[in-house]
Design an enzyme around this catalytic site. Structure first.
Site, PDB file in Angstrom:
ATOM      1  CD  GLU A 250       5.685  -1.825  -2.208  1.00 13.25           C
ATOM      2  OE1 GLU A 250       4.981  -1.517  -1.215  1.00 13.25           O
ATOM      3  OE2 GLU A 250       5.242  -2.011  -3.335  1.00 13.25           O
ATOM      4  CE  LYS A 252       6.158  -3.468   8.878  1.00 11.40           C
ATOM      5  NZ  LYS A 252       5.568  -2.399   9.680  1.00 11.40           N
TER       6      LYS A 252
HETATM    7  P1  AMP Z   1       2.922  -4.675  10.856  1.00 13.87           P
HETATM    8  O1  AMP Z   1       2.143  -3.470  11.324  1.00 13.87           O
HETATM    9  O2  AMP Z   1       4.233  -4.815  11.551  1.00 13.87           O
HETATM   10  O3  AMP Z   1       2.097  -5.940  10.829  1.00 13.87           O
HETATM   11  O4  AMP Z   1       3.269  -4.384   9.327  1.00 13.87           O
HETATM   12  C1  AMP Z   1       2.297  -4.287   8.318  1.00 13.87           C
HETATM   13  C2  AMP Z   1       1.865  -2.851   8.156  1.00 13.87           C
HETATM   14  O5  AMP Z   1       2.904  -2.065   7.600  1.00 13.87           O
HETATM   15  C3  AMP Z   1       0.751  -2.673   7.145  1.00 13.87           C
HETATM   16  O6  AMP Z   1      -0.498  -2.977   7.692  1.00 13.87           O
HETATM   17  C4  AMP Z   1       0.879  -1.213   6.763  1.00 13.87           C
HETATM   18  O7  AMP Z   1       0.120  -0.439   7.684  1.00 13.87           O
HETATM   19  C5  AMP Z   1       2.341  -0.910   6.988  1.00 13.87           C
HETATM   20  N1  AMP Z   1       3.092  -0.603   5.763  1.00 13.87           N
HETATM   21  C6  AMP Z   1       4.082   0.319   5.708  1.00 13.87           C
HETATM   22  N2  AMP Z   1       4.618   0.376   4.499  1.00 13.87           N
HETATM   23  C7  AMP Z   1       3.968  -0.530   3.727  1.00 13.87           C
HETATM   24  C8  AMP Z   1       4.086  -0.951   2.375  1.00 13.87           C
HETATM   25  N3  AMP Z   1       4.983  -0.435   1.540  1.00 13.87           N
HETATM   26  N4  AMP Z   1       3.239  -1.929   1.946  1.00 13.87           N
HETATM   27  C9  AMP Z   1       2.330  -2.479   2.777  1.00 13.87           C
HETATM   28  N5  AMP Z   1       2.179  -2.124   4.056  1.00 13.87           N
HETATM   29  C10 AMP Z   1       2.986  -1.165   4.546  1.00 13.87           C
END
Ligand code: AMP
Length: 586
Positions: A250, A252
């Site tokens: 998906e 991000k």
């Molecule tokens: P990080 O902030 O780098 O730890 O990445 C995880 C975060 O990406 C999650 O907590 C969400 O806020 C965000 N995110 C963005 N797109 C998605 C997605 N398709 N599925 C899950 N989380 C996502």
């Protein structure tokens, strides 16, 4: 229940540095607590009156507390101020002042937990022009009947500075032992906590209905579910191997995590840190109620700003300008419209879906969402073909994404609230280059600035989160990457967290000029990870006598939306170090 018995245990907890001992005292406290006040004791022990997501604050400042102590003890305010300068802790000052007054008191009534809690509730809700006077009067009422020790804790809770060091997880351990005789039930209890974010609710549920009631506990409207989090890996090959050869890849999105709870009465929006942000996004509230076709639903997604002229998704910073704005929102909406990209659903029309595997949830999400301009489903493909996923990654990057989140399709891919697990794995762009990944670290100390930086900080002592002991292990001194504006505002940003001594959850060998409560998170990037005898992160893990440190760290951005426990973990840094070694040797 007498408040005295709570204060006695608080004092014992304060006197220990051993987590096991702390748990034992908490177990004793819980066992001595009647069922009808166990929620109140849970809140007080964790230094609050309500669960944090309610956003209700006591609003008691130092000045107000000093006035109350002075009035309750018929002491002049200068004497209180002098004692405070010496003690550095108004709780101690209250205790000292009350001890001196001790013999003169004739008509004290022992305080009960109910008294204390209800009065604190009234303090929270005092509003309007006479609010300050009301708060003082209420505090004076409590102090007049308090023992010196009780006064210490009443004042500290009122100021929001109880700081017993009792992490929520420690309290859950104690609940397990107190009500089930052992820590085996901890997982079930923790699940209920992750699904409610409410320690008082969990304590009351287990006290009234036993473990069975906790096991049955479901999502309830108004209480935020803690978001599931993602692990990280640097190569698609490793990711596919972890996910059984096939995944849902998906986009991000780089925005704000939003959980929307939709019921016929209202829509509530919660942030990643379980704050109620409903009033900050009236446009999203409206868009969500239009787009959710079910009567009730809890959906999970990312809120991303969009350029109305081009339709391009914009960087996170633009949306962050909107956070914290209570006024002017109407004006801002036109300027910075946002889109909610949804990727999960946890609850629909009375049915808790969190134990269903991800593919089923994702299908349900598609069924209950009518896509609109403002609400979309996260872009995704299901694939076992690395080439196809790589191409999708490139497309995501071209569309301005940070990369992909690859999700398990397995039968055990349930929604793991509050957990960072291998069911979701992020694959970010920076992994593809020679450069190091960014990390999110917590500010735990500060070094005084000199020359151009006089009056602000020269550098900050940064730590990674260690879930093993719920501590923060230092990993670098961060002094670069700050703009002049960042530097100028640092003292104000950090002031609320300044403490006189090393925080009990901080593990450090370095002695900075200032210590902070671990609270503020910053994203930073470095050139490489090296062994260092000065830092405690992963200490002794790679080499005896050395921990890991980040070399040449530079600030990337402030991470306002992150809780300290969301920071990069010690294990992740150890993994990054090991992977880096692999890269060097090949
Ligand atoms: P990080 O902030 O780098 O730890 O990445 C995880 C975060 O990406 C999650 O907590 C969400 O806020 C965000 N995110 C963005 N797109 C998605 C997605 N398709 N599925 C899950 N989380 C996502």
């Amino acid at each position: 229940m007498l408040f005295r018995s709570v204060a006695d245990i608080f004092e014992r907890i304060e006197g220990t540095t051993k987590r096991l001992e702390m748990t034992e005292y908490l177990v004793e406290l819980i066992k001595n607590t009647p069922m009808n006040v166990v929620d109140k004791v849970a809140y007080l022990t964790t230094g609050t009156v309500y669960p944090p997501f309610m956003g209700v604050e006591l609003g008691v400042a130092d000045k107000l507390a000093m006035k109350a102590i002075a009035t309750a003890t018929a002491t002049n305010e200068e004497a209180i101020q002098e004692d405070y300068v010496r003690s550095g802790d108004l709780g101690k000052t209250a205790e000292n002042t009350l001890s001196k007054r001790r013999t003169m008191v004739l008509s004290q009534r022992p305080l009960t937990v109910e008294n204390v809690y209800q009065t604190l509730e009234k303090i929270c809700h005092a509003a309007g022009s006479g609010a300050q006077e009301t708060k003082i009067r209420l505090l004076v009422g409590l102090l007049a009947n308090a023992t010196p020790r009780e006064a210490r804790y009443i004042i500290r809770v009122s100021l929001g500075k109880l700081r017993l060091g009792v992490a929520d997880m420690t309290f859950l351990d104690a609940l397990a032992v107190a009500y089930t005789g052992g820590k085996e039930a901890r997982e079930v209890i923790e699940r209920a906590y992750n699904f409610s974010s409410d320690i008082g609710y969990v304590a009351k549920t287990i006290a009234q209905g036993g473990l069975e009631a906790v096991t049955r506990a479901q999502i309830s409207f108004g209480r935020p579910v803690k978001p599931q989090l993602a692990e990280r890996l640097s190569s698609l090959e490793e990711i596919l191997e972890k996910l059984g050869g096939k995944c849902s890849a998906e986009y991000k999105y780089d925005g704000l995590r939003i959980q929307a709870q939709v019921s016929p009465e209202k829509v509530i929006l919660f942030s990643r840190r379980q704050e109620d942000v409903t009033t900050q996004f009236p446009d999203i509230v409206e868009a969500v109620s239009e787009s959710v076709t079910a009567k009730e639903a809890v959906v999970d997604g990312e809120c991303v700003p969009i350029d109305p002229d081009t339709g391009d998704l914009l960087p996170f910073q633009v949306v962050s300008q909107r956070r914290g704005r209570k006024y002017d929102i109407e004006k801002m909406i036109g300027e910075v419209p946002v889109v909610l990209c949804l990727f999960d659903v946890l609850y629909v029309n009375g049915e808790d879906l969190t134990m269903k595997p991800y593919p089923e949830r994702r299908q349900k999400l598609a069924e209950v969402i009518k896509e609109t301009e403002r609400v979309r489903l996260a872009q995704s493909i299901i694939s076992e073909n690395p080439k196809e996923i790589e191409a999708f990654f490139d497309k995501a990057v071209q569309d301005g994404m940070e990369g992909l989140i690859c999700k398990s399709l397995g039968s055990n891919s349930v929604y793991e609230a509050g957990k960072r697990g291998w069911a979701w794995i992020k694959w970010k762009r920076s992994y593809r280059s020679e450069m190091a990944d960014t990390v999110d670290l917590v500010v735990v100390g500060g070094f005084a600035g000199h020359g151009k930086r006089a009056g602000t900080y020269g550098a900050l002592l940064m730590a990674a989160y260690n879930p093993g002991d719920e501590g923060f292990d230092t990993v670098c001194k961060l002094g670069s990457g700050f703009t002049d504006e960042d530097l100028a505002k640092l003292p104000d940003i950090l002031k609320p967290y300044l403490i006189q001594h090393q925080h009990p959850r901080v593990n450090a060998l370095m002695k900075p000029d200032y210590w902070f409560i671990p609270a503020k998170v910053m994203e930073l990037i470095g050139d490489e990870i090296t062994l260092s005898p000065l830092h405690t992160c992963g200490f002794g893990n790679i080499r005896t006598g050395s921990g890991l440190a980040i070399r040449f760290p530079r600030l990337v951005k402030f991470r306002e939306e992150r809780a300290p426990e969301d920071a990069t973990t010690v294990t992740e840094i150890l993994d990054m170090y090991k992977r880096q070694l692999k890269q060097i040797s090949t």
